[in-house]
Design a protein around this motif. Structure first.
Motif, mmCIF file in Angstrom:
data_model
loop_
_atom_site.group_PDB
_atom_site.id
_atom_site.type_symbol
_atom_site.label_atom_id
_atom_site.label_comp_id
_atom_site.label_asym_id
_atom_site.label_seq_id
_atom_site.Cartn_x
_atom_site.Cartn_y
_atom_site.Cartn_z
ATOM 1 N N GLU A 178 0.833 -1.214 0.000
ATOM 2 C CA GLU A 178 0.000 0.000 0.000
ATOM 3 C C GLU A 178 0.863 1.256 0.000
ATOM 4 O O GLU A 178 0.582 2.230 -0.700
ATOM 5 C CB GLU A 178 -0.920 -0.014 1.228
ATOM 6 C CG GLU A 178 -2.041 1.013 1.181
ATOM 7 C CD GLU A 178 -1.629 2.362 1.723
ATOM 8 O OE1 GLU A 178 -2.183 3.384 1.277
ATOM 9 O OE2 GLU A 178 -0.743 2.395 2.596
ATOM 10 N N ALA A 179 1.957 1.236 0.802
ATOM 11 C CA ALA A 179 2.814 2.413 0.914
ATOM 12 C C ALA A 179 3.677 2.613 -0.326
ATOM 13 O O ALA A 179 3.999 3.748 -0.688
ATOM 14 C CB ALA A 179 3.704 2.287 2.155
ATOM 15 N N TYR A 180 4.055 1.524 -0.985
ATOM 16 C CA TYR A 180 4.986 1.614 -2.117
ATOM 17 C C TYR A 180 4.364 1.103 -3.411
ATOM 18 O O TYR A 180 5.061 0.601 -4.295
ATOM 19 C CB TYR A 180 6.271 0.852 -1.787
ATOM 20 C CG TYR A 180 7.041 1.504 -0.663
ATOM 21 C CD1 TYR A 180 8.018 2.464 -0.925
ATOM 22 C CD2 TYR A 180 6.756 1.207 0.657
ATOM 23 C CE1 TYR A 180 8.696 3.096 0.102
ATOM 24 C CE2 TYR A 180 7.431 1.837 1.702
ATOM 25 C CZ TYR A 180 8.393 2.776 1.410
ATOM 26 O OH TYR A 180 9.065 3.417 2.437
ATOM 27 N N SER A 181 3.044 1.240 -3.512
ATOM 28 C CA SER A 181 2.323 0.821 -4.712
ATOM 29 C C SER A 181 2.826 1.593 -5.927
ATOM 30 O O SER A 181 2.947 2.813 -5.906
ATOM 31 C CB SER A 181 0.826 1.065 -4.523
ATOM 32 O OG SER A 181 0.113 0.747 -5.694
ATOM 33 N N GLY A 182 3.126 0.854 -6.995
ATOM 34 C CA GLY A 182 3.623 1.488 -8.209
ATOM 35 C C GLY A 182 5.109 1.796 -8.175
ATOM 36 O O GLY A 182 5.655 2.316 -9.151
ATOM 37 N N ILE A 183 5.770 1.497 -7.067
ATOM 38 C CA ILE A 183 7.207 1.759 -6.934
ATOM 39 C C ILE A 183 8.010 0.466 -7.026
ATOM 40 O O ILE A 183 8.973 0.380 -7.778
ATOM 41 C CB ILE A 183 7.510 2.476 -5.603
ATOM 42 C CG1 ILE A 183 6.780 3.823 -5.544
ATOM 43 C CG2 ILE A 183 9.014 2.692 -5.436
ATOM 44 C CD1 ILE A 183 6.962 4.550 -4.224
ATOM 45 N N PHE A 184 7.595 -0.570 -6.266
ATOM 46 C CA PHE A 184 8.333 -1.832 -6.212
ATOM 47 C C PHE A 184 7.569 -2.954 -6.910
ATOM 48 O O PHE A 184 6.336 -2.996 -6.900
ATOM 49 C CB PHE A 184 8.577 -2.256 -4.764
ATOM 50 C CG PHE A 184 9.437 -1.311 -3.968
ATOM 51 C CD1 PHE A 184 10.418 -0.554 -4.583
ATOM 52 C CD2 PHE A 184 9.263 -1.186 -2.595
ATOM 53 C CE1 PHE A 184 11.218 0.315 -3.864
ATOM 54 C CE2 PHE A 184 10.061 -0.324 -1.859
ATOM 55 C CZ PHE A 184 11.036 0.429 -2.488
#
Length: 211
Positions: free
Chosen positions: A7-13
């Motif tokens: 949820e915090a790094y959605s679309g990043i990792f």
């Protein structure tokens, strides 16, 4: 823990990386005012902020402090990265601005993922650039901005990371963050109130109209 990281790094990792983080990282919950990193500590792991906010402070030779920048959801600390990779002592102090949680990545995994995951490599480099820009802004504030402008910037950033227009910091706490005196802060805050920018209450400062 995996769902909170996603949820915090959605679309990043990548999903595979999120899974590895959940399997290897340590989850730490913190409360407002907790000291998460102290100056001269050896840093063995890298923080990924899931929620909440952390302020990164630098100590000067006269035992004052200076706010460098805030970490928010999805951020990491470039100075911590440098200490981990170089196996050096911390030059900063990290204090929880409000309640939140962070996952700590072991230094061995940090190095492994640089070669394994493109998203991790991009995230680390982008974090360095972002934090460098913020530190240069802090230097510019000290070198070129008047104290009233620095104080206004501080109030705006404080309100932003706490998602509120009411700031509970004392005049002395603000003075520590800006490396100035309480008398100067109190005088400027009173001037801001007279200009209709803020309202000074007994235990807090209410932002009314700061551009």
């Amino acid at each position: 823990m995996e769902e909170f990281i996603q949820e915090a790094y959605s679309g990043i990792f990548e999903k595979e990386l999120v899974k590895e983080i959940a399997e290897t990282a340590a989850l730490i919950d913190f409360e407002e005012g907790d000291r998460l990193i102290e100056i001269n500590d050896y840093i063995r792991s890298m923080p990924l902020l899931l929620n909440g906010a952390i302020k990164i402070m630098r100590e000067d030779p006269d035992e004052g402090e200076l706010l460098l920048y805030f970490l928010e959801k999805g951020d990491t600390c470039a100075m911590t990265l440098a200490c981990c990779m170089g196996q050096t002592r911390s030059a900063i102090r990290a204090i929880a601005e409000n309640k939140g949680s962070v996952v700590m990545i072991p230094v061995t995994k940090m190095e492994e993922w640089l070669g394994k995951y493109k998203s991790w490599r991009n995230y680390v480099f982008e974090s360095y650039n972002k934090r460098l820009g913020e530190m240069l802004s802090a230097i510019d504030n000290l070198a070129f901005m008047h104290m009233d402008d620095r104080l206004l910037n501080y109030l705006k950033e404080k309100a932003k990371v706490n998602n509120t227009t009411v700031i509970s910091s004392t005049h002395q706490e603000i003075a520590y963050a800006l490396n100035t005196s309480r008398v100067v802060v109190s005088r400027l805050l009173k001037a801001f109130e007279n200009d209709g920018k803020i309202k000074l209450n007994r235990n807090n400062i209410e932002i009314i109209a700061i551009d």
